[in-house]
Design a protein around this motif. Structure first.
Motif, PDB file in Angstrom:
ATOM      1  N   GLU A 113       0.851  -1.185   0.000  1.00 47.00           N
ATOM      2  CA  GLU A 113       0.000   0.000   0.000  1.00 47.00           C
ATOM      3  C   GLU A 113       0.888   1.237   0.000  1.00 47.00           C
ATOM      4  OE1 GLU A 113      -3.266   2.217   2.849  1.00 47.00           O
ATOM      5  OE2 GLU A 113      -3.040   0.051   3.005  1.00 47.00           O
ATOM      6  N   LYS A 114       0.635   2.133  -0.915  1.00 50.90           N
ATOM      7  CA  LYS A 114       1.435   3.357  -1.017  1.00 50.90           C
ATOM      8  C   LYS A 114       1.151   4.252   0.182  1.00 50.90           C
ATOM      9  CE  LYS A 114       2.579   7.111  -4.149  1.00 50.90           C
ATOM     10  NZ  LYS A 114       2.369   7.716  -5.463  1.00 50.90           N
ATOM     11  N   PHE A 115       2.229   4.797   0.781  1.00 52.06           N
ATOM     12  CA  PHE A 115       2.023   5.697   1.909  1.00 52.06           C
ATOM     13  C   PHE A 115       2.707   7.049   1.745  1.00 52.06           C
ATOM     14  CE2 PHE A 115       5.850   3.423   3.284  1.00 52.06           C
ATOM     15  CZ  PHE A 115       6.617   4.387   3.920  1.00 52.06           C
ATOM     16  N   PHE A 132       6.080   2.423  -0.402  1.00 56.13           N
ATOM     17  CA  PHE A 132       5.050   1.419  -0.156  1.00 56.13           C
ATOM     18  C   PHE A 132       5.312   0.686   1.144  1.00 56.13           C
ATOM     19  CE2 PHE A 132       4.416   2.131  -4.601  1.00 56.13           C
ATOM     20  CZ  PHE A 132       3.083   1.838  -4.827  1.00 56.13           C
ATOM     21  N   LEU A 133       4.244   0.449   1.883  1.00 55.26           N
ATOM     22  CA  LEU A 133       4.261  -0.435   3.034  1.00 55.26           C
ATOM     23  C   LEU A 133       3.910  -1.816   2.513  1.00 55.26           C
ATOM     24  CD1 LEU A 133       4.440  -0.713   6.134  1.00 55.26           C
ATOM     25  CD2 LEU A 133       1.974  -0.301   6.188  1.00 55.26           C
ATOM     26  N   ALA A 134       4.807  -2.762   2.715  1.00 51.57           N
ATOM     27  CA  ALA A 134       4.571  -4.146   2.279  1.00 51.57           C
ATOM     28  C   ALA A 134       4.421  -5.002   3.531  1.00 51.57           C
ATOM     29  CB  ALA A 134       5.734  -4.636   1.420  1.00 51.57           C
ATOM     30  N   GLU A 135       3.370  -5.792   3.562  1.00 52.15           N
ATOM     31  CA  GLU A 135       3.122  -6.615   4.747  1.00 52.15           C
ATOM     32  C   GLU A 135       3.030  -8.086   4.370  1.00 52.15           C
ATOM     33  OE1 GLU A 135       1.003  -3.926   7.947  1.00 52.15           O
ATOM     34  OE2 GLU A 135      -0.297  -4.184   6.184  1.00 52.15           O
ATOM     35  N   GLY A 136       3.311  -8.930   5.373  1.00 49.67           N
ATOM     36  CA  GLY A 136       3.267 -10.373   5.152  1.00 49.67           C
ATOM     37  C   GLY A 136       4.380 -10.852   4.236  1.00 49.67           C
TER      38      GLY A 136
END
Length: 185
Positions: A113-115, A132-136
């Motif tokens: 998700e772009k932040f 970008f926030l990258a999760e998992g």
């Protein structure tokens, strides 16, 4: 009122001609003849750089995926966030973020998700960095590095990464900007 209808900013320079002074894989140097607001004619050179994505990538355990990469310009290994240029075949910025994370680290993200978006050096370059926030993020594959990349992948707790930025241990501006912006968000 459209941009075309807006009066020009009195600080604006007028470009009278443009050429490419130097070109290599990854960037070029533009040379422009310009007219300053007071009528002075001069020239200006700057780095033309494709848009880039920068990833603050978290593992399921909350650690951050980092890269350690040789940086010839400063003559040392740099520890920082994975990042890379947007390519023509990328459908959008999120696709570029997924691709770059996997290519540089071998990790894949469940989501990105772009932040943030910044022009990190707009006095000398036209680069735009999309954060970008990258999760998992999990190590699921092999790195696919460019011919001129020497990268070692590591992880660090977010708190330790934040402390390293605060203490000046991490000197990479792209990383510091992303971590501090995320922290303030």
């Amino acid at each position: 009122m459209t941009d075309e209808d807006s009066p020009a900013d009195p600080l604006a320079w007028e470009t009278t001609s443009r050429s490419v002074a130097y070109e290599c894989p990854g960037f070029e140097i533009a040379h422009e003849d310009v007219r300053l607001p007071d009528g002075t004619e001069t020239d200006f050179d700057y780095l033309v750089d494709d848009p880039a994505v920068v990833l603050l990538a978290f593992t399921p355990d909350g650690d951050v995926v980092l890269v350690e990469e040789w940086r010839q310009a400063v003559g040392r290994v740099n520890r920082g966030l994975p990042a890379g240029g947007v390519e023509d075949e990328d459908a959008n910025l999120a696709a570029a973020a997924h691709r770059e994370l996997t290519e540089e680290t071998g990790y894949e993200a469940d989501s990105v998700e772009k932040f943030a978006e910044f022009e990190p050096t707009n006095g000398v370059a036209d680069a735009v960095h999309h954060y970008f926030l990258a999760e998992g993020c999990r190590p699921t594959g092999e790195q696919d590095l460019d011919f001129n990349e020497s990268i070692r992948v590591t992880t660090q707790s977010y708190d330790d990464l934040l402390a390293a930025v605060r203490d000046g241990e991490i000197r990479d501006g792209r990383t510091a900007l992303g971590v501090l912006n995320h922290e303030l968000g």
